[in-house]
Design a protein around this motif. Structure first.
Motif, short mmCIF file in Angstrom:
data_model
loop_
_atom_site.label_atom_id
_atom_site.label_comp_id
_atom_site.label_asym_id
_atom_site.label_seq_id
_atom_site.Cartn_x
_atom_site.Cartn_y
_atom_site.Cartn_z
N ARG A 289 2.29 -1.41 -2.44
CA ARG A 289 2.92 -0.10 -2.45
C ARG A 289 1.29 0.66 -3.62
O ARG A 289 1.69 1.97 -3.40
N ALA A 290 1.39 0.19 -4.27
CA ALA A 290 0.34 0.83 -5.84
C ALA A 290 -0.88 1.42 -5.68
O ALA A 290 -1.67 1.34 -5.72
N GLN A 291 -1.64 -0.23 -4.28
CA GLN A 291 -2.68 -0.03 -4.20
C GLN A 291 -2.84 0.99 -3.33
O GLN A 291 -3.95 1.83 -2.53
N ALA A 292 -1.58 1.60 -2.26
CA ALA A 292 -1.94 2.48 -0.80
C ALA A 292 -2.31 3.73 -1.30
O ALA A 292 -3.49 4.47 -0.49
N PRO A 293 -2.26 4.63 -2.39
CA PRO A 293 -2.71 5.88 -2.30
C PRO A 293 -4.28 5.56 -2.46
O PRO A 293 -4.68 6.64 -2.24
N ILE A 294 -4.49 4.97 -3.53
CA ILE A 294 -5.80 4.75 -3.28
C ILE A 294 -6.96 3.85 -2.25
O ILE A 294 -7.82 5.08 -2.24
#
Length: 134
Positions: free
Chosen positions: A62-67
């Motif tokens: 989830r932390a990687q998704a926007p990047i």
């Protein structure tokens, strides 16, 4: 005046629904779900493929998704494909590419893996890894 209240309520509901659909399309749009035949065809065509091995329950994913979504919006083209591999379902892909955990990001040029990152959530480092491999 009271006759307009139901009309205004209906307009509000329609507007909220339209915004919700737009947000969902933006989030998921552009990513291809992993499919062995399509993946092999893209490799055979010499495409660059960015692979996000994710799990819905994974906080690192989830932390990687926007990047990764940002990179996809910037770099998606006819020669670069962005593919999501489901960690819980696509076990053959995981075995073939020796992926022990979710939150793994891979970049392939044709059939060759050229970059790999595991559990990286730092925006600068993740962007640098992907962009450096493109």
């Amino acid at each position: 005046m009271l006759r307009f209240v139901p009309l205004l309520a209906a307009i509000g509901v329609l507007l909220a629904a339209a915004l919700s659909v737009t947000a969902r399309a933006e989030t998921g749009g552009g990513w291809q779900a992993y499919d062995a035949k399509s993946f092999a065809a893209a490799q055979g065509a010499g495409k660059t493929i960015v692979v996000d091995v994710h799990a819905d329950w994974c906080p690192t994913c989830r932390a990687q998704a926007p990047i990764l979504d940002e990179l996809r919006k910037e770099r998606a083209s006819d020669t670069v494909a962005f593919v999501k591999v489901d960690f819980d379902k696509d076990k053959a892909f995981l075995r073939t590419h020796r992926i022990p955990r979710q939150s793994t990001v891979l970049v392939f040029k044709g059939g060759k893996e050229v970059a790999r990152s595991i559990a990286e959530t730092d925006r600068g480092r993740l962007r640098q890894m992907v962009l450096g491999a493109l």
